[in-house]
Design a protein around this motif. Sequence first.
Motif, PDB file in Angstrom:
ATOM      1  N   SER A  14      14.011  55.228  31.926  1.00  0.00           N
ATOM      2  CA  SER A  14      15.409  54.506  31.457  1.00  0.00           C
ATOM      3  C   SER A  14      14.878  53.663  30.214  1.00  0.00           C
ATOM      4  CB  SER A  14      15.939  53.947  32.470  1.00  0.00           C
ATOM      5  OG  SER A  14      15.273  52.880  32.823  1.00  0.00           O
ATOM      6  N   ALA A 212      13.523  54.704  37.600  1.00  0.00           N
ATOM      7  CA  ALA A 212      14.948  55.330  37.430  1.00  0.00           C
ATOM      8  C   ALA A 212      14.727  56.764  37.673  1.00  0.00           C
ATOM      9  CB  ALA A 212      15.015  55.117  35.906  1.00  0.00           C
ATOM     10  N   SER A 236      18.363  56.525  39.044  1.00  0.00           N
ATOM     11  CA  SER A 236      19.039  57.247  38.177  1.00  0.00           C
ATOM     12  C   SER A 236      19.666  58.536  38.944  1.00  0.00           C
ATOM     13  CB  SER A 236      18.467  57.862  36.954  1.00  0.00           C
ATOM     14  OG  SER A 236      18.263  56.805  36.145  1.00  0.00           O
TER      15      SER A 236
END
Length: 400
Positions: A14, A212, A236
């Motif tokens: 990320s 992430a 994520s």
Amino acid sequence: MARPIIATIDIGSSSIKGIVCQKLEDKNQYQILAHCVLKSEGVRRGAVVDPQKTAEIIEKIKSRLEALARIRIKNVLVNIGGHHIFIKPVKGAVAISRADQKVSQEDIERVLDEARAVSLPLNKEVLEIYPREYIIDEEKGIKDPLGLRGIKLEMEGIVTCVFSPYLKNLKEAVLSADLNIIDVLPSPLADAYALLTPQQKELGVVLIDIGAGTTSMAVFEEGQLIHLAIFPGGSSNISNDIAIALKTEIDIAKKIKEEFGKLIFSKTNRKEKLKLDSGEVFVFSTKDFSKAARARIEQIFDHIKKELKKISKYGKLPAGVVLTGGGSKIPGLVDYAKKELSLPVRLGKLNNFIGPHLDERFSVACGLAVFGLEEGEKEEEGMFSKIAQMLRKFLEILKP
């Protein structure tokens, strides 16, 4: 004498982060001279897939760090991430070469080289070797064999291995940003340099980084790395699952996760409201939200439990669990992890860094700096040791 300055780059799914760092004189503390973070590009699940896009971000970070620290950066330490990284147990054995049967540094290097020459699948290569113990004439448990007497020297340990094309992409991205690479370290091991103490590593500890796009874990015991694993699934993915369950955009799902994260481990079943930047109000079911988020978290911890059971360390690490990464901030996760892993759990903290306040998002970049500065000191000590040995030999020659 001026203290060495080091620059590091943490390439994540990320974001990409960089710091410039210096160790303080006579203190086990590190001064942050500059730091920078930009949104990641060209990286998927921790691995560089588009070197050119990643290089452009690294170049911007380099320029900002140079301006802030007022230095020119030529060399950096960099991490490598992604679930393509794996470990493999290795062994090596050599005959001790000196006539007096004392183990020399050359013998140690030879046994390590033999262990490195492990057979791997196509497109995989050894990144680094981590000895767990040396064995001299069947006497086990030796940590430092240098100078000990014997006939046969053996080594047992592990090697970290990577997918060669991803390593090539990483190097290409950094070199394209007009930087030289000092060394490449797997992300979990860089984390460990910043977040774990020698005592924790000696007792037995697992460091878990919920990033992430991936979750990584590194297990240490008796001061040595004994296991490492990286698998797909991170913060994520939790956001993506929430977006699907609530039939909304990913940015809204992220805001819901941040503002209502404490409900993930609750059993509430009501309607909640989120005020959007547009002024509209998004209404969602807390039951659907918590069910989607918790399912992904359970999947992540199932992977962790499987890895700990594989090495017979489930519930058996006295120093427990250290959690880090963006996903570790979810309210209630520490208590959930305690229950799932049957171990004490705490959040990782950057305690030995001063200057601009950096949170644990910078743990990989900071760990790379600690590693680089410590290795530099070892090389310096090694150089002075060699000079001292030469002087002693010279003085012995002069004796009447």
